[in-house]
Structure formats: C-alpha cells, structure tokens
Scaffold this motif. Sequence first.
Motif, PDB file in Angstrom:
ATOM      1  N   PHE A 160       0.828  -1.203   0.000  1.00  0.00           N
ATOM      2  CA  PHE A 160       0.000   0.000   0.000  1.00  0.00           C
ATOM      3  C   PHE A 160       0.868   1.260   0.000  1.00  0.00           C
ATOM      4  O   PHE A 160       0.556   2.252  -0.671  1.00  0.00           O
ATOM      5  CB  PHE A 160      -0.919   0.016   1.222  1.00  0.00           C
ATOM      6  CG  PHE A 160      -2.036  -0.985   1.166  1.00  0.00           C
ATOM      7  CD1 PHE A 160      -2.448  -1.525  -0.041  1.00  0.00           C
ATOM      8  CD2 PHE A 160      -2.676  -1.392   2.324  1.00  0.00           C
ATOM      9  CE1 PHE A 160      -3.487  -2.453  -0.093  1.00  0.00           C
ATOM     10  CE2 PHE A 160      -3.714  -2.315   2.285  1.00  0.00           C
ATOM     11  CZ  PHE A 160      -4.113  -2.842   1.072  1.00  0.00           C
ATOM     12  N   LEU A 161       1.955   1.225   0.755  1.00  0.00           N
ATOM     13  CA  LEU A 161       2.831   2.391   0.864  1.00  0.00           C
ATOM     14  C   LEU A 161       3.475   2.743  -0.476  1.00  0.00           C
ATOM     15  O   LEU A 161       3.629   3.920  -0.812  1.00  0.00           O
ATOM     16  CB  LEU A 161       3.905   2.118   1.917  1.00  0.00           C
ATOM     17  CG  LEU A 161       4.854   3.265   2.276  1.00  0.00           C
ATOM     18  CD1 LEU A 161       4.090   4.397   2.945  1.00  0.00           C
ATOM     19  CD2 LEU A 161       5.962   2.763   3.192  1.00  0.00           C
ATOM     20  N   TRP A 162       3.854   1.709  -1.243  1.00  0.00           N
ATOM     21  CA  TRP A 162       4.553   1.936  -2.503  1.00  0.00           C
ATOM     22  C   TRP A 162       3.629   2.044  -3.707  1.00  0.00           C
ATOM     23  O   TRP A 162       4.054   2.514  -4.785  1.00  0.00           O
ATOM     24  CB  TRP A 162       5.554   0.807  -2.745  1.00  0.00           C
ATOM     25  CG  TRP A 162       6.818   0.979  -1.967  1.00  0.00           C
ATOM     26  CD1 TRP A 162       7.102   0.516  -0.723  1.00  0.00           C
ATOM     27  CD2 TRP A 162       7.986   1.691  -2.401  1.00  0.00           C
ATOM     28  NE1 TRP A 162       8.359   0.883  -0.339  1.00  0.00           N
ATOM     29  CE2 TRP A 162       8.935   1.608  -1.348  1.00  0.00           C
ATOM     30  CE3 TRP A 162       8.332   2.386  -3.556  1.00  0.00           C
ATOM     31  CZ2 TRP A 162      10.193   2.191  -1.428  1.00  0.00           C
ATOM     32  CZ3 TRP A 162       9.581   2.969  -3.652  1.00  0.00           C
ATOM     33  CH2 TRP A 162      10.500   2.875  -2.606  1.00  0.00           C
ATOM     34  N   LEU A 163       2.393   1.628  -3.571  1.00  0.00           N
ATOM     35  CA  LEU A 163       1.492   1.602  -4.719  1.00  0.00           C
ATOM     36  C   LEU A 163       1.307   2.970  -5.393  1.00  0.00           C
ATOM     37  O   LEU A 163       1.287   3.038  -6.634  1.00  0.00           O
ATOM     38  CB  LEU A 163       0.129   1.036  -4.295  1.00  0.00           C
ATOM     39  CG  LEU A 163      -0.835   0.741  -5.450  1.00  0.00           C
ATOM     40  CD1 LEU A 163      -0.304  -0.391  -6.322  1.00  0.00           C
ATOM     41  CD2 LEU A 163      -2.219   0.398  -4.914  1.00  0.00           C
ATOM     42  N   PRO A 164       1.185   4.090  -4.658  1.00  0.00           N
ATOM     43  CA  PRO A 164       1.018   5.389  -5.345  1.00  0.00           C
ATOM     44  C   PRO A 164       2.193   5.745  -6.263  1.00  0.00           C
ATOM     45  O   PRO A 164       2.018   6.549  -7.191  1.00  0.00           O
ATOM     46  CB  PRO A 164       0.910   6.386  -4.180  1.00  0.00           C
ATOM     47  CG  PRO A 164       0.390   5.579  -3.041  1.00  0.00           C
ATOM     48  CD  PRO A 164       1.020   4.240  -3.192  1.00  0.00           C
TER      49      PRO A 164
END
Length: 617
Positions: A160-164
């Motif tokens: 989730f942290l890296w998805l953007p």
Amino acid sequence: MKCDLSRAANLVAEVWIAVAILFYSISGLGYLYFGSVSVIYSDLWRIFQRCLTLSWLRFALPRWNDHPCFFPNLLGIIDLHFFHGKQAPFILLGIVLTIATTLILLVLIWRDKAVGTTSRMVAALIVVMSNFWLGRDTTTAIGFFNCFSYLVLCPLAVAFLWLPKLRSDSPHFWGAAVAVLIGGFVASLSYGTGLAVWPALLLLAWAARLGTRSLVVLLIYSIIAVILMYMLPLPPDQTFYSVRQLVEAAAAAPVSMLSWLCRLIGSPVAYVIAGWVSQQSPSLIAESWIPLWIGVAGLVLAIVAVASSVIKRNIGQNCLKFTGFALITFALFAMIIIIIGRAPSFRDMPSEANAPRYFFWSTLFWGGFLLLMLERGAKTRYLRWPIFVIVLAIPILAWPSHFSSAVADRFVRVNCEVAATSLIDGVRDVKQLSFLAELEQIDALVPLLRSDRLDMFADGLQDWIGLNETTLFGGKHKPEKLTGQCSVDALLQCDNGAPAARVVGQAIEKRRLNPIIRWAITPVSWIFGQQIKKGHLTPKTWVIVDPAGVIRGVARAWPVSPFINRIFYRGKLNTTDFVGYIRDYNPELKYVVRSADGVLSDEKIPVQIPVAKLTML
C-alpha cells in the motif's frame, strides 16, 4: 469566539487521542507479552509434528488446511533448529510485526496534508485501535498465529505504501513495482487470506487512476500468484476442500453465505457490546441477530463508499481515503475468501461465522470504514464532530472486552504452562493437557520433543528427576527468605502407570527492592491504589524432594511482579502460585519443596497431605 471554541475543542480532542493511543499501545504490547501462550498450543502440535517428521522442503511447500503457509513454515523450521522450538521468538516477532505494520499505516495517513492535525490524530487512533485491541486475541495471543497474520498484513501495508509510486510517469515506477511484488507475494504465500491482496491492489490502483501499465503489471502479478498457489502440493493428510465442493456449497446456499459474511463483519462490534453487558454474554450475543444486522449495515455503507470511489476514481491525492479504501477492500476480499473456503464447515456449523478467530480480518474492515467516514467528515462541516465523537468514544467502549480478553489470555497461558509441567514430570494430567491440544496429538509429538529437547523440554528440567538434590548446581544452596505452603491437590498416574500426585502451593521470596526503582514506581503505585514498599517475588523453578534427598518432581511458577499485576491486570492475577507433580508418589513419605532458580534454597516447604481422601483423576 467560535474560533477559540474550535481551537479548545481540537486541543481537548488531541490530548484525549494522545492519551488513548499511548494507553492502548502500551497495554496492547504488555498484554501480548505477558499473555501470549508460551508453549506449543492448539494446531501447533499438528504443525510441529509434521515439521519434525518431514524434510524442510516437504514441510514448507504444501498447503496446510488449504492455506499456503510457506513463509510461516520457514519460521517454524528456523525456530525448531535454532531456538529449541521455544515460542518466545514467535511472540517477540509477532510483536515486532504488529509495531511495524502500525507504523507503516501511520506513515500512510500522516503524510496527508489535505486534512488537519486533529483529523490525522483521530485517524492514528483508528489505526492503533485496529492493531492493538485485544478482542482479536484468539489470533494475536498465539505467537505463531500472530506471525501468520502479520506476515500477510505487514507486507500488504508495504505494498500500500509503494502503490502510489506505481504511476506510469513516476521515476520510481520499477522500484515500486518490485516493492509491491515482494509485499504481495510474501502476503500470498503466508496465509490463505493473503490472496485478497491482489484484487484489493487492482481495485485500489483503478480508484487511484494509476494508469493502464500499472493495472497490467498488477494483473500479471495476480495471475502468477494464483497459478503459483495452485502449483503448491496438496496437504499430505488431505485436509482441504476441492473446488467442486466449494462451488457446490456456495451454490446451495447463496443467502446463507451473505448472512455468514454479515455476521463475520458484525461480530467484533457485538463482542464490544457484550463486554458491557455481561462477562457470560459474548457467545449469546454473537449467536443473536445483533451481529447480523450490524454486519448488514456495515456492508451496505461500505459498498456505497467503495462504489463511489471506484466510479469517481478520486482517492489518488487523498492519503486518508486511500488508506481507508485499501483496508476496507482487502478486509472484504479476505472475508469473502474465508466464507467461500469455509462454506462446507459453516453449512454444518453456522455459529462458526461468529468465531473470534476471524476478528483479525473483520476489525480491519471497521478500521478502514472509520477512516473513510473520517475523510468524509473532514470535508463536511456538520459531520466532522459527530464522527470525531464516535471515534473518540471507541477507546472507552472497547475497554471491557480489551481487558477481559487480556485476563482470559493470562489464564490460558498459565494453564498451558501447568500442562507443560505435567509433561516435563511425565505425569498424565488429562484435565490440564486438554488446554494444549487433543491427547492423540500430544501423545504423538511428546516423544519427539523430549528426545530432541524442544519447547518445554529445552531447559532440561526433566533430567533432574531421579537425581539427588546435592548434585544440582554443584551442591550450592543459600537462604532465600522463602515462606509459603503447599499440599497434594490430586492423585494421578505417570506415563508408565505408576502413581503420581499434583502439588499446588503459594510462596514468596522477600527481596530488597532497589531504592531508586521504588522511588520511580511509588507515584504510579499511588495512582493505582497500592504503594509498593517491599519486593515480593515467587521463584520460577522448584524441585520436590523425598526424605532420601531424591528429586521426585519439578514444580514451576509463572509470576509477574506486583507492580505489573497492579498496573496491567488491576491486581486480578495470582502471582504467588506454583504447581508441580510427584512421580512414583508414596503417601507414606514426607516430601518437601525447595526453590531452584540457579541455586537451591535452604528453606524447605513441607508438602501437606489433605485429611480428606483424594480420588484418582
């Protein structure tokens, strides 16, 4: 004037949030440390038996109960080969993963500058409560199972942290792709619900407008993960449902499956309500209509919120909404996997849908739901404070269930330790052994644990039995200022059929408390109503000696300091008890108990024989 009132209200809310976060973080970590089961427990008997009888590859690769558990199984192998099968490494690792997951989610919400500090602090409270509320203790209070679950959730939080950063125009695209790949695959190969990460990431990428290339990459990852999972060998004991069985069960009862899903969603809230009603009511409330209709309301509102975000695709620039959407979609998909995978079982036993072991996932649903409501309230003037008040009330509402779960966990831990003591002494205490697992599983694994000196046998206490007390610690002994009493509590049998007895007692060892420590803890002790002036501790290890000086059994205690008991458990724990067993028991002999924490005590506590005749258990 309105501005001053608003600032004062925000300040009061922020102070309350800071106190609640600190309280639940410290209490949650303390309860996990002091309450987690410290010996092999429940399904671990079956899992560890396979680990000890199979090669590491044949143990790690197959699905167990149709769950891909490659990474947790590797941890089990490492523990057995390097840490003597003790559960402490799992407990500590589970705590570390819990903290890491919480911090990653806090980073996700805290970088949202579109909302004010108060809103972000409220969001932080939601994240902390979602991870440290002890109503999920069926999973989190067993170190190995806690590692199972957080080996799904922690890599998921990393994804989730890296998805953007997985946008087509991002300079970090391929780095983000690798991070999401690793996080997703670790989650997928750690537990069955880990497969929910892929539909959640796909839906999240779509709602965040990440672009076609990102969606294609995630779709490829998802296909590979599904193929890889079904390439894993099937369980050797056939503990799985075929696809045909699952499809037939789902097709036969679609309405029931929706009902089970709603109950799964609503059960944590019903459990919180039960904590205020009565200590005896959780199961009654769980089986009533309350969790069903709470789940229906939550599911409908969640579907509306998720559908709105999917249609508008407007979560990309709002970290609070992004995190809430991520948690709620993952939790929904995870619970759908549970419902489908357990459909034949739920059909035979519908009450299983309310089982607390699923609270780990349904609590995430409510955490994501509250984050979405909080984001909505931050934009709507008249919703902001009503939502704030609801969230700020949660620490109070959740406290009874939080505390009662902590006390129950400590009760289970102590009873499991008593059962482990009976195994060390080679005594068959059926009542206590029932806390650990099925007797057949215990009988199958204990010889392996004993021969390899694993888990409760790792310290070698079983080797003391039959030795003369003068051979322990090179004959060292000293006065311990020990006082107490003990007596025979029940008559039992040894594993070889010889007579045995269970000994129960209480004792304290008076120790001088360091003045600096006493000065530091006295103010806190005043707050909790008990000033600590002297150090009263109970030795952890004891030996039971016959008149000839031969050690006939080992006893153990599981003390916590009076300070910890008062602060964390409100003085409800029995901190001075010890339990042991006498092998080859002869009621005509007079036995004594001596403490054996690194040195034998000069003091000897006689074992009293009750006047009333004891019956064989």
